[in-house]
Enzyme design. Structure first.
Site, short mmCIF file in Angstrom:
data_model
loop_
_atom_site.label_atom_id
_atom_site.label_comp_id
_atom_site.label_asym_id
_atom_site.label_seq_id
_atom_site.Cartn_x
_atom_site.Cartn_y
_atom_site.Cartn_z
N ASP A 7 0.81 -1.23 0.00
CA ASP A 7 0.00 0.00 0.00
C ASP A 7 0.84 1.27 0.00
OD1 ASP A 7 -2.67 -0.63 -0.11
OD2 ASP A 7 -2.79 -1.12 2.02
C1 BGC Z 1 -2.33 -3.71 4.89
C2 BGC Z 1 -2.25 -4.55 3.65
C3 BGC Z 1 -1.03 -4.18 2.87
C4 BGC Z 1 0.21 -4.23 3.72
C5 BGC Z 1 1.44 -3.76 3.00
C6 BGC Z 1 -1.05 -3.78 5.65
O1 BGC Z 1 -1.11 -2.87 6.69
O2 BGC Z 1 -3.37 -4.21 5.69
O3 BGC Z 1 -3.40 -4.38 2.88
O4 BGC Z 1 -0.94 -5.09 1.83
O5 BGC Z 1 0.04 -3.42 4.86
O6 BGC Z 1 1.43 -2.42 2.71
#
Ligand code: BGC
Length: 812
Positions: A484
């Site tokens: 993200d």
């Molecule tokens: C989120 C995921 C994401 C991951 C990496 C997590 O906090 O829930 O959706 O893929 O972080 O960024």
């Protein structure tokens, strides 16, 4: 063994032996729609269905002192006031023990010859917590004591409860009964729900106004009424309603008293809201309280809860020569998978329950950890998630559990999301063989009348990614992919802008090699589904597309020694030896390799060797190296973190299994298991001083080697790590892999791992799978004998419901 506690596997409990753990070590209670978080000092809160909109107890996140608010029992014994869970008074105890079990927590404290044993649980199918308190006078003299039971109510919306004081300091309302205190704020208008805290005997005094109980300037550690041994019998009008109940008890030497409390939530139908004008209809609350009024009733409810978990955890187990592994797999990892499924990413001691809804990507991944345990709920979840998809195959990134509607604030445009719907559905189909789910009508964006079959949703998911390609023939990343924080179309230059929603979002250039890897893996599995339902044309098309994608990765996604991570919005490489920082990333190397890209050509092996050489540490594999030391406008949030934390070169536990799985794909069992062990909390128990979070569950992130606090974990419980580590260990390392056609047995283990047995329920039949490894290989199956008969290959066709299947596997 460490200085904070130990495992009790027979009881399926973690036993905490001192209350001042390096961070609150919590547990969850609830299996239906009422959930509670409870720490080792009884802190925490509960809610019904939605942690934001139906919050029952108030909680102060990141409060001072830490973990303030919970269900507190105060005992006033002479001049001493103490709590069985140590907090909030922190009076030194003669004995303290907290046992976190499956859906319940016991906390026992002893002081001055008085022992208080408390048990907290949420009964099956009930919207309440049951609190049992047993007080025993272990001294030689009689004791006259006061016991206070205390909770503080949240004014329902956990967000406005902490902000909108001009309104909510005037709205609080309660009702008082002889043995129950009711919280009915806003019930007079549009709410049809209230909460209550009741006991199985009348109290001797009460308070419902917080300041009357605590004193205006006191904390929870020094309630004025408790210190005085009195109650003000206050009735809250506005301000902060609480429930504080006092019991005056006399205990002869050796005598015990047991009280049972019910902290419940009630919804009334509109026509039955009131029993008299302005008086709430209390009948359902009384019925709920009465259902647990006797020891026998509470015992029975607790036994049912234990039976529920015994049944679930009896569905998959391993017996190996590695006790740490068995404990993790058989108890805590599956338990964490269940909790993560229930909560998604909403409520933990790192997630406030007010910020995030259910993640499209997260919830699909969570399914992989529970589909063998609660397939019916997995089925419903898949349909709920799919209903938040748009007709063009894009998806809301999050949805609200209460309404099941997509969350407009975040919207969609995350390039990987559609593929996770394939992932979740495929996991369900492989486990259950229930193809009827594919014909279920599912709307788009929850709009009635827009229904198409789930299979059609899968088709458009696949298409969406297959047709959203960038200049190198790789998938466009959109706002982000799994990571993200890699925001290649964002370009945010001002503080406060959301990395997730700012910027042009769906740029036509930035591409993700990770999505390419996912596309190959799940695109091929999608093709298998199409074949299984007889749509061979679509299967062929899908395989053609994945083949093309694989070629694109080999041609444009390979950097010489490892897979690239992405191309940015200017077409520049991300995760390349040519980059000044962030030269190598974990995700694309893990996923492309596990998808089989470049395995034949030796690229996968090379990539995994590079990962080992450049990213590995004693606590697991870092997300990237070297870390970003300055903010990169073109990369976004990833470079906003200080080096070593979170996505900027932290050890992201979620993605470590991808590398471990990839190692099994190329047959390196020792390395696969080594990676597994590094992030597994059970193997880190004696490092709790450094690790800090609970030694019984996975955390999302451990600080990487560039961080001053290398090895320190954060964000325990609600992480995709739970489902992915379970998938890795159960399917790839131990090698019991559900396919559309049955269980495939294909272990990949260290050569000295020893023989082991997996017991597993699969499509209603009970399998006992004994795996022997006489030639000490890391991978390879020489023979599979099913109920005494050798079969061809290593896929065991599904047996009949309730059949017992004995499988003898010889590796070699
Ligand atoms: C989120 C995921 C994401 C991951 C990496 C997590 O906090 O829930 O959706 O893929 O972080 O960024």
């Amino acid at each position: 063994m460490n200085c904070y506690g130990h495992f009790d596997d027979a009881a399926r409990e973690y036993v905490i032996t001192r209350p001042d753990t390096p961070w609150p070590w919590i547990n969850y209670m609830g299996t239906g729609d009422f959930f509670s978080l409870i720490s080792n000092t009884a802190g925490g809160y509960c809610f019904c269905r939605d942690a934001k909109f139906r919050r029952i107890l108030r909680y102060r996140y990141n409060g001072v002192p830490m973990d303030a608010g919970g269900r507190y029992f105060y005992i006033k014994d002479g001049d001493t006031v103490w709590n069985p869970g140590w907090k909030p008074c922190k009076t030194p105890l003669d004995l303290y023990e907290c046992r976190h079990g499956m859906g319940y927590t016991r906390i026992c404290g002893e002081k001055g010859g008085l022992r208080a044993e408390t048990l907290f649980f949420v009964p099956l199918e009930q919207r309440c917590e049951v609190h049992r308190v047993k007080l025993t006078n272990r001294s030689d003299s009689p004791k006259q004591i006061q016991l206070y039971a205390f909770v503080e109510w949240c004014l329902w919306n956990a967000s406005t409860d902490m902000e909108n004081f001009q309104r909510n300091l005037s709205t609080g309302e309660v009702e008082v009964g002889p043995d129950v205190l009711f919280h009915k704020t806003e019930y007079r208008e549009r709410r049809n729900h209230y909460a209550f805290y009741g006991a199985n005997r009348p109290f001797d005094g009460f308070d419902t106004d917080r300041e009357a109980f605590l004193g205006m300037y006191n904390g929870f550690d020094a309630p004025e009424q408790v210190l005085a041994g009195t109650s003000a019998n206050s009735v809250a009008h506005g301000w902060s309603p609480v429930a504080a109940e006092r019991f005056d008890l006399t205990l002869a030497p050796g005598a015990s008293e047991e009280l049972i409390f019910v902290l419940g939530y009630v919804e009334n139908p509109a026509e039955a809201k009131f029993e008299a004008p302005g008086v709430i209809n209390k009948a359902p609350a009384r019925a709920m309280r009465d259902a647990f009024a006797t020891d026998a009733q509470a015992d029975a409810a607790f036994a049912d809860l234990r039976a529920y978990w015994d049944d679930l955890l009896g569905r998959f187990s391993v017996a190996s020569d590695v006790p740490e592994l068995d404990r993790t797999v058989n108890i805590w990892n599956q338990y964490q998978c269940m909790i993560t499924f229930f909560m998604s990413r909403s409520a933990s001691y790192f997630e406030s329950g007010i910020g995030r809804g259910m993640g499209f990507r997260d919830s699909n991944q969570d399914l992989a950890g529970i589909v063998h345990l609660i397939p019916d709920r997995a089925r419903q979840r898949i349909l709920d998630i799919a209903a938040t998809q748009f007709p063009d195959g894009g998806c809301y990134h999050q949805y609200q559990p209460l309404t099941k509607r997509g969350n407009n604030d975040i919207g969609g445009g995350f390039g990987d999301d559609p593929l996770w719907l394939l992932f979740g559905t495929i996991a369900y189909l492989k486990e259950t063989g229930d193809f009827t789910i594919l014909s279920e009508p599912v709307p788009f964006d929850n709009v009635p009348g827009s229904e198409v079959t789930l299979l059609e949703h899968l088709k458009i998911s696949f298409r969406r990614v297959a047709t959203s390609l960038g200049p190198h023939g790789l998938p466009l990343i959109g706002r982000a992919d799994w990571n993200d924080c890699l925001n290649l179309n964002c370009f945010s230059a001002h503080p406060g802008e959301s990395f997730q929603t700012y910027g042009p979002s769906e740029g036509p250039v930035a591409e993700s090699v990770l999505i390419a890897g996912m596309f190959v893996k799940y695109g091929n599995e999608y093709a298998d589904i199409c074949d299984a339902v007889g749509d061979h044309e679509e299967a062929k098309r899908a395989r053609f597309e994945t083949e093309k994608m694989s070629d694109a990765v080999m041609k444009n996604g390979w950097d010489g020694e490892w897979f690239l991570r992405a191309y940015d919005a200017e077409g520049r490489k991300v995760g390349s030896k040519d980059c000044e920082e962030g030269k190598i990333y974990i995700e694309s190397n893990g996923f492309c390799s596990l998808a089989g890209i470049g395995v034949r050509e030796g690229l996968a092996r090379k990539a995994l060797d590079s990962v080992k050489e450049r990213l590995d540490t004693e606590y697991g594999i870092m997300l990237l190296q070297p870390p970003y030391t300055r903010y990169h406008l073109e990369l976004g949030e990833i470079s906003s973190y200080p080096p070593g934390y979170k996505e900027n070169a932290g050890i992201f536990c979620h993605v470590n299994p991808w590398v471990s799985i990839a190692e099994t794909v190329i047959g390196r069992g020792s390395r696969a298991f080594e990676i597994y062990k590094k992030t597994c909390p059970r193997f880190l128990e004696d490092k709790s001083e450094i690790h800090r979070t609970e030694p019984y569950v996975y955390s999302q992130m451990v600080a990487g080697k560039d961080a001053p606090s290398f090895g320190e974990a954060k964000n325990s419980w609600l992480t995709g790590t739970a489902a992915w580590t379970f998938t890795n260990i159960s399917q790839y390392i131990l090698g019991v892999y559900p396919t559309l056609k049955g269980l495939r047995i294909d272990p990949c283990i260290p050569s000295d791992f020893g023989d082991y047995t997996v017991k597993r329920i699969y499509r209603g039949a009970r399998y006992i799978i004994k795996i022997k490894n006489p030639s000490r290989v890391e991978k390879g199956v020489k023979s599979v004998i099913v109920n005494g008969e050798k079969i061809d290959g290593n896929v065991i066709p599904p047996a009949g419901v309730n059949e017992r299947v004995l499988v003898e596997v010889t590796m070699g």
